[in-house]
Design an enzyme around this catalytic site. Sequence first.
Site, mmCIF file in Angstrom:
data_model
loop_
_atom_site.group_PDB
_atom_site.id
_atom_site.type_symbol
_atom_site.label_atom_id
_atom_site.label_comp_id
_atom_site.label_asym_id
_atom_site.label_seq_id
_atom_site.Cartn_x
_atom_site.Cartn_y
_atom_site.Cartn_z
ATOM 1 N N ASP A 12 -11.272 2.703 3.714
ATOM 2 C CA ASP A 12 -11.573 1.271 3.574
ATOM 3 C C ASP A 12 -13.079 1.037 3.414
ATOM 4 O O ASP A 12 -13.496 -0.023 2.957
ATOM 5 C CB ASP A 12 -11.133 0.529 4.858
ATOM 6 C CG ASP A 12 -9.915 -0.336 4.623
ATOM 7 O OD1 ASP A 12 -9.623 -0.657 3.456
ATOM 8 O OD2 ASP A 12 -9.257 -0.706 5.621
ATOM 9 N N GLN A 43 -4.621 -1.467 9.819
ATOM 10 C CA GLN A 43 -4.383 -2.796 9.243
ATOM 11 C C GLN A 43 -4.872 -3.879 10.210
ATOM 12 O O GLN A 43 -4.486 -3.903 11.375
ATOM 13 C CB GLN A 43 -2.882 -2.973 8.941
ATOM 14 C CG GLN A 43 -2.554 -4.259 8.222
ATOM 15 C CD GLN A 43 -3.164 -4.353 6.819
ATOM 16 O OE1 GLN A 43 -3.101 -3.413 6.046
ATOM 17 N NE2 GLN A 43 -3.775 -5.481 6.506
ATOM 18 N N LYS A 68 0.842 -1.201 0.000
ATOM 19 C CA LYS A 68 0.000 0.000 0.000
ATOM 20 C C LYS A 68 0.877 1.250 0.000
ATOM 21 O O LYS A 68 0.627 2.206 -0.730
ATOM 22 C CB LYS A 68 -0.921 0.012 1.227
ATOM 23 C CG LYS A 68 -2.056 -0.987 1.105
ATOM 24 C CD LYS A 68 -2.794 -1.182 2.417
ATOM 25 C CE LYS A 68 -3.789 -2.332 2.291
ATOM 26 N NZ LYS A 68 -4.291 -2.817 3.562
#
Length: 278
Positions: free
Chosen positions: A115, A92, A48
């Site tokens: 997200d 995460q 990422k």
Amino acid sequence: MDGKGLADEMQIEMIEAVQELKKNGITPGLVVLLVGENPASQTYVKNKEKRAVALGFHSLVKRLPATISEADLLKEIDHYNQDNDFHGILVQLPLPAHIDSEKVLNAIDSTKDVDGFHPVNMGKLLIGKPDMIPCTPYGIMKIFARYQIDLAGKNAVIIGRSNIVGKPMAQLLLMEDATVTIAHSKTANLAELARTADILVVAIGRGHFVTKEFIKPGAVVIDVGMNRDENGKLIGDVASAEVAEIAGYLTPVPKGVGPMTITMLLYQTIKSAETALS
Ligand code: NAP
């Protein structure tokens, strides 16, 4: 269906969008909070970060010890909620067992929830007014668009009902006027049901589970699964060699859905930065 190719195409468009923002004094910022040293998480985060830097983002990976308390992690999130240099915040997963993941994800400012997992964003999606959308199903919708797959009136079957893939996928397909069925581990006659699908999305987490008996000839098959075989090779949920003989379209693993998931994360960070500008 070449998800990697589409991700590369979108990368070029996104670089232009970032340059435009920079001309207006805004650099899209993404902070990833990484708790502990889970090797898989480290790899995901590295990918990422690499992609964010390649786009010209202001990218920060905030590494926190596995022993951090829930209260201290919430403080970190609050800090980045207030920090205008960051337009996207990502925690995460998985988090260590002593931390309530739901509480942590809910603490993210929903406008920075790139997200798309925050209940506010899930709720907006459910009422048909999406803002931040879970990245995997959003990426799949981009693949449908790229290949001009007409969804209206089609029978779509989704195998898997997770909050991050199956459920939001169903809503996105419904918004495009598909007729949607969600299947799961308790579904009866799964292969028979799957054979009714013009569009079959498979998000189970079991290597090569979906065989040709599940496929209607000509169907569009999206393989979300990411599994390791006995040799450690990345494989999907779909037995791709035999399914490819029957399906009209099939996403490969790797280079199918995966690259589009990260792409949509970055895309939504740019969107959040554009909103900050307006
Ligand atoms: P998850 O939360 O574990 O959910 C799996 C779903 O599959 C559940 O709804 C489960 O049913 C269903 N299922 C399990 N075994 C089944 C069976 N034998 N028959 C029918 N349904 C079955 O998984 P997830 O997070 O959605 O992820 C699914 C897969 O996609 C994993 O391989 C994951 O690594 C991959 N993934 C890939 C990406 C990407 O970017 N490519 C992103 C996210 C996830 P129940 O609800 O009844 O238990």
